[in-house]
Design a protein around this motif. Structure first.
Motif, PDB file in Angstrom:
ATOM      1  N   LYS A  45       0.798  -1.368   0.039  1.00 55.45           N
ATOM      2  CA  LYS A  45       0.032   0.046   0.020  1.00 55.45           C
ATOM      3  C   LYS A  45       0.883   1.229  -0.123  1.00 55.45           C
ATOM      4  O   LYS A  45       0.619   2.172  -0.764  1.00 55.45           O
ATOM      5  CB  LYS A  45      -0.756   0.098   1.293  1.00 55.45           C
ATOM      6  N   GLN A  46       1.963   1.392   0.743  1.00 54.06           N
ATOM      7  CA  GLN A  46       2.673   2.414   0.645  1.00 54.06           C
ATOM      8  C   GLN A  46       3.412   2.610  -0.672  1.00 54.06           C
ATOM      9  O   GLN A  46       3.746   3.849  -1.005  1.00 54.06           O
ATOM     10  CB  GLN A  46       3.966   2.319   1.835  1.00 54.06           C
ATOM     11  N   ALA A  47       4.001   1.366  -1.165  1.00 52.06           N
ATOM     12  CA  ALA A  47       4.549   1.693  -2.503  1.00 52.06           C
ATOM     13  C   ALA A  47       3.479   2.117  -3.402  1.00 52.06           C
ATOM     14  O   ALA A  47       3.886   2.999  -4.262  1.00 52.06           O
ATOM     15  CB  ALA A  47       5.031   0.017  -2.913  1.00 52.06           C
ATOM     16  N   ILE A  48       2.174   1.733  -3.436  1.00 50.62           N
ATOM     17  CA  ILE A  48       1.307   2.329  -4.510  1.00 50.62           C
ATOM     18  C   ILE A  48       1.274   3.780  -4.096  1.00 50.62           C
ATOM     19  O   ILE A  48       0.883   4.608  -5.146  1.00 50.62           O
ATOM     20  CB  ILE A  48      -0.180   1.512  -4.210  1.00 50.62           C
ATOM     21  N   SER A  49       1.243   4.024  -2.835  1.00 48.96           N
ATOM     22  CA  SER A  49       0.858   5.646  -2.485  1.00 48.96           C
ATOM     23  C   SER A  49       1.910   6.311  -3.093  1.00 48.96           C
ATOM     24  O   SER A  49       1.796   7.465  -3.597  1.00 48.96           O
ATOM     25  CB  SER A  49       0.766   5.809  -1.062  1.00 48.96           C
ATOM     26  N   ARG A  50       3.366   5.953  -2.893  1.00 49.78           N
ATOM     27  CA  ARG A  50       4.471   6.465  -3.530  1.00 49.78           C
ATOM     28  C   ARG A  50       4.358   6.806  -4.987  1.00 49.78           C
ATOM     29  O   ARG A  50       4.712   8.030  -5.542  1.00 49.78           O
ATOM     30  CB  ARG A  50       5.797   6.019  -3.035  1.00 49.78           C
ATOM     31  N   LYS A  51       4.012   5.846  -5.736  1.00 49.61           N
ATOM     32  CA  LYS A  51       3.850   5.701  -7.068  1.00 49.61           C
ATOM     33  C   LYS A  51       2.657   6.753  -7.602  1.00 49.61           C
ATOM     34  O   LYS A  51       2.818   7.439  -8.532  1.00 49.61           O
ATOM     35  CB  LYS A  51       3.703   4.167  -7.543  1.00 49.61           C
ATOM     36  N   ALA A  53       1.718   9.409  -6.108  1.00 54.29           N
ATOM     37  CA  ALA A  53       2.334  10.575  -5.745  1.00 54.29           C
ATOM     38  C   ALA A  53       3.174  11.030  -6.940  1.00 54.29           C
ATOM     39  O   ALA A  53       3.019  12.062  -7.573  1.00 54.29           O
ATOM     40  CB  ALA A  53       3.128  10.680  -4.295  1.00 54.29           C
ATOM     41  N   VAL A  54       3.994  10.176  -7.355  1.00 52.14           N
ATOM     42  CA  VAL A  54       4.776  10.403  -8.429  1.00 52.14           C
ATOM     43  C   VAL A  54       4.011  10.852  -9.733  1.00 52.14           C
ATOM     44  O   VAL A  54       4.400  11.673 -10.398  1.00 52.14           O
ATOM     45  CB  VAL A  54       6.034   9.399  -8.706  1.00 52.14           C
ATOM     46  N   LYS A  55       3.508   9.802 -10.099  1.00 55.96           N
ATOM     47  CA  LYS A  55       2.240  10.040 -11.018  1.00 55.96           C
ATOM     48  C   LYS A  55       1.635  11.325 -11.217  1.00 55.96           C
ATOM     49  O   LYS A  55       1.476  12.115 -12.167  1.00 55.96           O
ATOM     50  CB  LYS A  55       1.411   8.898 -11.591  1.00 55.96           C
ATOM     51  N   ALA A  56       0.869  11.629 -10.025  1.00 57.13           N
ATOM     52  CA  ALA A  56       0.152  12.950  -9.802  1.00 57.13           C
ATOM     53  C   ALA A  56       1.262  14.182 -10.085  1.00 57.13           C
ATOM     54  O   ALA A  56       0.803  14.995 -10.749  1.00 57.13           O
ATOM     55  CB  ALA A  56      -0.341  12.893  -8.645  1.00 57.13           C
ATOM     56  N   GLY A  57       2.414  14.011  -9.696  1.00 59.64           N
ATOM     57  CA  GLY A  57       3.266  15.120  -9.838  1.00 59.64           C
ATOM     58  C   GLY A  57       3.716  15.276 -11.338  1.00 59.64           C
ATOM     59  O   GLY A  57       3.922  16.393 -11.696  1.00 59.64           O
ATOM     60  N   ALA A  58       3.911  14.071 -11.943  1.00 60.42           N
ATOM     61  CA  ALA A  58       4.231  14.200 -13.276  1.00 60.42           C
ATOM     62  C   ALA A  58       2.988  14.815 -14.187  1.00 60.42           C
ATOM     63  O   ALA A  58       3.302  15.494 -15.164  1.00 60.42           O
ATOM     64  CB  ALA A  58       4.628  12.703 -13.847  1.00 60.42           C
ATOM     65  N   GLU A  59       1.735  14.330 -13.952  1.00 60.39           N
ATOM     66  CA  GLU A  59       0.749  14.642 -14.558  1.00 60.39           C
ATOM     67  C   GLU A  59       0.591  16.125 -14.400  1.00 60.39           C
ATOM     68  O   GLU A  59       0.389  16.902 -15.343  1.00 60.39           O
ATOM     69  CB  GLU A  59      -0.470  13.908 -14.345  1.00 60.39           C
ATOM     70  N   ALA A  60       0.796  16.667 -13.249  1.00 68.26           N
ATOM     71  CA  ALA A  60       0.699  18.108 -12.930  1.00 68.26           C
ATOM     72  C   ALA A  60       1.590  18.856 -13.633  1.00 68.26           C
ATOM     73  O   ALA A  60       1.357  20.123 -14.103  1.00 68.26           O
ATOM     74  CB  ALA A  60       0.611  18.446 -11.421  1.00 68.26           C
ATOM     75  N   PHE A  61       2.799  18.430 -13.714  1.00 66.59           N
ATOM     76  CA  PHE A  61       4.013  19.206 -14.495  1.00 66.59           C
ATOM     77  C   PHE A  61       3.654  19.242 -15.735  1.00 66.59           C
ATOM     78  O   PHE A  61       3.855  20.279 -16.480  1.00 66.59           O
ATOM     79  CB  PHE A  61       5.172  18.292 -14.298  1.00 66.59           C
ATOM     80  N   PHE A  62       3.281  18.040 -16.460  1.00 65.69           N
ATOM     81  CA  PHE A  62       2.936  18.324 -17.787  1.00 65.69           C
ATOM     82  C   PHE A  62       1.585  18.779 -18.435  1.00 65.69           C
ATOM     83  O   PHE A  62       1.708  18.883 -19.573  1.00 65.69           O
ATOM     84  CB  PHE A  62       3.235  16.671 -18.521  1.00 65.69           C
TER      85      PHE A  62
END
Length: 64
Positions: A45-51, A53-62
């Motif tokens: 679950k923690q690994a999913i949360s980290r991934k 967060a990274v995905k949301a950050g990338a989507e926000a950036f692009f």
């Protein structure tokens, strides 16, 4: 005749993990096994949360 490769053929085949034989385990060992599984579930679950967060950050950036 040339043969085309499907992109799915590049992905490794994932086999389902073998189920553990619970019959020889004592009640105490089964309880410990449940604890190990619950700890592993939390780790996943923690690994999913980290991934996520990274995905949301990338989507926000692009989306800028």
């Amino acid at each position: 005749m040339a043969q085309t490769m499907d992109a799915d053929e590049l992905d490794p085949v994932r086999k389902a993990p073998a189920l553990k034989n619970l019959d020889p385990m004592s009640i105490e060992e089964l309880g410990d096994y449940i604890g190990d599984l619950e700890a592993e579930i939390e780790r996943v679950k923690q690994a999913i949360s980290r991934k996520q967060a990274v995905k949301a950050g990338a989507e926000a950036f692009f989306k800028r």
